[in-house]
Write a protein that holds these residues in place. Structure first.
Motif, PDB file in Angstrom:
ATOM      1  N   PHE A   1       0.848  -1.186   0.000  1.00  0.00           N
ATOM      2  CA  PHE A   1       0.000   0.000   0.000  1.00  0.00           C
ATOM      3  C   PHE A   1       0.883   1.235   0.000  1.00  0.00           C
ATOM      4  O   PHE A   1       1.835   1.333   0.763  1.00  0.00           O
ATOM      5  N   LEU A   2       0.563   2.151  -0.877  1.00  0.00           N
ATOM      6  CA  LEU A   2       1.287   3.404  -1.008  1.00  0.00           C
ATOM      7  C   LEU A   2       0.396   4.518  -0.479  1.00  0.00           C
ATOM      8  O   LEU A   2      -0.755   4.642  -0.881  1.00  0.00           O
ATOM      9  N   ALA A   3       0.944   5.312   0.436  1.00  0.00           N
ATOM     10  CA  ALA A   3       0.218   6.465   0.974  1.00  0.00           C
ATOM     11  C   ALA A   3       1.055   7.702   0.688  1.00  0.00           C
ATOM     12  O   ALA A   3       2.218   7.765   1.071  1.00  0.00           O
ATOM     13  N   GLU A   4       0.476   8.653  -0.038  1.00  0.00           N
ATOM     14  CA  GLU A   4       1.162   9.901  -0.373  1.00  0.00           C
ATOM     15  C   GLU A   4       0.288  11.072   0.042  1.00  0.00           C
ATOM     16  O   GLU A   4      -0.934  11.003  -0.045  1.00  0.00           O
ATOM     17  N   VAL A   5       0.947  12.143   0.478  1.00  0.00           N
ATOM     18  CA  VAL A   5       0.221  13.365   0.804  1.00  0.00           C
ATOM     19  C   VAL A   5       0.992  14.550   0.244  1.00  0.00           C
ATOM     20  O   VAL A   5       2.216  14.600   0.316  1.00  0.00           O
ATOM     21  N   ASN A   6       0.254  15.457  -0.378  1.00  0.00           N
ATOM     22  CA  ASN A   6       0.781  16.751  -0.806  1.00  0.00           C
ATOM     23  C   ASN A   6       0.023  17.793   0.004  1.00  0.00           C
ATOM     24  O   ASN A   6      -1.176  17.969  -0.164  1.00  0.00           O
ATOM     25  N   LEU A   7       0.735  18.472   0.887  1.00  0.00           N
ATOM     26  CA  LEU A   7       0.130  19.461   1.767  1.00  0.00           C
ATOM     27  C   LEU A   7       0.528  20.845   1.288  1.00  0.00           C
ATOM     28  O   LEU A   7       1.712  21.168   1.248  1.00  0.00           O
ATOM     29  N   LYS A   8      -0.473  21.631   0.893  1.00  0.00           N
ATOM     30  CA  LYS A   8      -0.236  22.995   0.434  1.00  0.00           C
ATOM     31  C   LYS A   8      -0.590  23.946   1.564  1.00  0.00           C
ATOM     32  O   LYS A   8      -1.729  23.992   2.004  1.00  0.00           O
ATOM     33  N   VAL A   9       0.407  24.679   2.033  1.00  0.00           N
ATOM     34  CA  VAL A   9       0.224  25.674   3.085  1.00  0.00           C
ATOM     35  C   VAL A   9       0.597  27.003   2.466  1.00  0.00           C
ATOM     36  O   VAL A   9       1.775  27.286   2.268  1.00  0.00           O
TER      37      VAL A   9
ATOM     38  N   GLY B   1       1.616  29.148  -0.266  1.00  0.00           N
ATOM     39  CA  GLY B   1       2.251  28.820  -1.538  1.00  0.00           C
ATOM     40  C   GLY B   1       3.304  27.741  -1.418  1.00  0.00           C
ATOM     41  O   GLY B   1       4.028  27.460  -2.362  1.00  0.00           O
ATOM     42  N   ILE B   2       3.415  27.103  -0.260  1.00  0.00           N
ATOM     43  CA  ILE B   2       4.454  26.118  -0.007  1.00  0.00           C
ATOM     44  C   ILE B   2       3.863  24.722  -0.102  1.00  0.00           C
ATOM     45  O   ILE B   2       2.766  24.460   0.393  1.00  0.00           O
ATOM     46  N   LEU B   3       4.602  23.795  -0.723  1.00  0.00           N
ATOM     47  CA  LEU B   3       4.164  22.414  -0.862  1.00  0.00           C
ATOM     48  C   LEU B   3       5.054  21.522  -0.010  1.00  0.00           C
ATOM     49  O   LEU B   3       6.270  21.514  -0.175  1.00  0.00           O
ATOM     50  N   LEU B   4       4.439  20.787   0.899  1.00  0.00           N
ATOM     51  CA  LEU B   4       5.148  19.799   1.708  1.00  0.00           C
ATOM     52  C   LEU B   4       4.638  18.433   1.278  1.00  0.00           C
ATOM     53  O   LEU B   4       3.435  18.226   1.139  1.00  0.00           O
ATOM     54  N   ARG B   5       5.567  17.480   1.063  1.00  0.00           N
ATOM     55  CA  ARG B   5       5.190  16.193   0.502  1.00  0.00           C
ATOM     56  C   ARG B   5       5.775  15.062   1.337  1.00  0.00           C
ATOM     57  O   ARG B   5       6.918  15.148   1.787  1.00  0.00           O
ATOM     58  N   ALA B   6       5.000  14.003   1.509  1.00  0.00           N
ATOM     59  CA  ALA B   6       5.477  12.812   2.208  1.00  0.00           C
ATOM     60  C   ALA B   6       4.820  11.585   1.594  1.00  0.00           C
ATOM     61  O   ALA B   6       3.686  11.655   1.107  1.00  0.00           O
ATOM     62  N   SER B   7       5.544  10.469   1.614  1.00  0.00           N
ATOM     63  CA  SER B   7       4.969   9.225   1.098  1.00  0.00           C
ATOM     64  C   SER B   7       5.573   8.041   1.851  1.00  0.00           C
ATOM     65  O   SER B   7       6.629   8.148   2.461  1.00  0.00           O
ATOM     66  N   ALA B   8       4.874   6.906   1.767  1.00  0.00           N
ATOM     67  CA  ALA B   8       5.346   5.681   2.412  1.00  0.00           C
ATOM     68  C   ALA B   8       4.718   4.476   1.726  1.00  0.00           C
ATOM     69  O   ALA B   8       3.580   4.539   1.271  1.00  0.00           O
ATOM     70  N   LYS B   9       5.488   3.381   1.650  1.00  0.00           N
ATOM     71  CA  LYS B   9       4.996   2.105   1.134  1.00  0.00           C
ATOM     72  C   LYS B   9       5.123   1.080   2.239  1.00  0.00           C
ATOM     73  O   LYS B   9       6.200   0.906   2.801  1.00  0.00           O
ATOM     74  N   GLU B  10       4.024   0.425   2.547  1.00  0.00           N
ATOM     75  CA  GLU B  10       4.025  -0.586   3.605  1.00  0.00           C
ATOM     76  C   GLU B  10       3.101  -1.732   3.225  1.00  0.00           C
ATOM     77  O   GLU B  10       2.327  -1.641   2.289  1.00  0.00           O
ATOM     78  N   TRP B  11       3.140  -2.796   4.006  1.00  0.00           N
ATOM     79  CA  TRP B  11       2.359  -3.999   3.737  1.00  0.00           C
ATOM     80  C   TRP B  11       0.890  -3.865   4.124  1.00  0.00           C
ATOM     81  O   TRP B  11       0.044  -4.622   3.654  1.00  0.00           O
ATOM     82  N   ASP B  12       0.559  -2.908   5.009  1.00  0.00           N
ATOM     83  CA  ASP B  12      -0.815  -2.702   5.449  1.00  0.00           C
ATOM     84  C   ASP B  12      -1.176  -1.232   5.248  1.00  0.00           C
ATOM     85  O   ASP B  12      -0.321  -0.358   5.379  1.00  0.00           O
ATOM     86  N   VAL B  13      -2.424  -0.961   4.950  1.00  0.00           N
ATOM     87  CA  VAL B  13      -2.837   0.408   4.654  1.00  0.00           C
ATOM     88  C   VAL B  13      -2.686   1.323   5.871  1.00  0.00           C
ATOM     89  O   VAL B  13      -2.217   2.456   5.748  1.00  0.00           O
ATOM     90  N   LYS B  14      -3.042   0.849   7.067  1.00  0.00           N
ATOM     91  CA  LYS B  14      -2.905   1.692   8.254  1.00  0.00           C
ATOM     92  C   LYS B  14      -1.441   1.935   8.612  1.00  0.00           C
ATOM     93  O   LYS B  14      -1.084   3.027   9.054  1.00  0.00           O
ATOM     94  N   VAL B  15      -0.607   0.946   8.405  1.00  0.00           N
ATOM     95  CA  VAL B  15       0.827   1.112   8.659  1.00  0.00           C
ATOM     96  C   VAL B  15       1.405   2.131   7.676  1.00  0.00           C
ATOM     97  O   VAL B  15       2.237   2.977   8.044  1.00  0.00           O
ATOM     98  N   ALA B  16       0.955   2.083   6.426  1.00  0.00           N
ATOM     99  CA  ALA B  16       1.415   3.045   5.416  1.00  0.00           C
ATOM    100  C   ALA B  16       0.963   4.461   5.780  1.00  0.00           C
ATOM    101  O   ALA B  16       1.727   5.420   5.642  1.00  0.00           O
TER     102      ALA B  16
END
Length: 121
Positions: free
Chosen positions: A58-66, A68-83
């Motif tokens: 499961f891949l979880a990605e977030v693009n947070l726009k505050v 005009g600034i973009l903060l980005r984070a992502s993670a790949k894990e075996w379970d959706v909640k862990v991701a």
């Protein structure tokens, strides 16, 4: 904070949706001091790594726009909640790094102003 959730190859349950909103509520408390418009785009996807064991990840990605600034984070894990947890942890680190840079800029400006005040006296 406005939150958009997109899923790919995966149907999201109401339980997971609430879990995401709970995690993003914690993030919104971290950035509410910025007093800027905030928008989060979250993508949850089921992927397969072709060169590994052929298990679903499961891949979880977030693009947070505050502002005009973009903060980005992502993670790949075996379970959706862990991701989601790993993505949340990475996003908090990005926010703290951004805040530290902002505070350092304020301190640098204050030091410069203090030096100018000393020179004029």
């Amino acid at each position: 904070m406005h939150i958009n959730i997109k899923t790919t190859k995966f149907d999201i349950s109401e339980n997971i949706r609430e879990y995401i909103f709970k995690k993003m509520d914690k993030v919104s408390r971290l950035i509410k001091s910025f007093k800027l418009p905030q928008e989060a785009e979250i993508e949850i996807a089921r992927t397969t790594e072709h060169h590994q064991k052929k298990d679903d990840l499961f891949l979880a990605e977030v693009n947070l726009k505050v502002g005009g600034i973009l903060l980005r984070a992502s993670a790949k894990e075996w379970d959706v909640k862990v991701a989601i947890d790993a993505m949340h942890k990475n996003l908090e680190a990005e926010i703290r790094k951004f805040k530290d840079k902002k505070v350092a800029g304020y301190k640098k400006g204050a030091r410069k102003a203090k030096e100018i005040m000393r020179e004029t006296v």
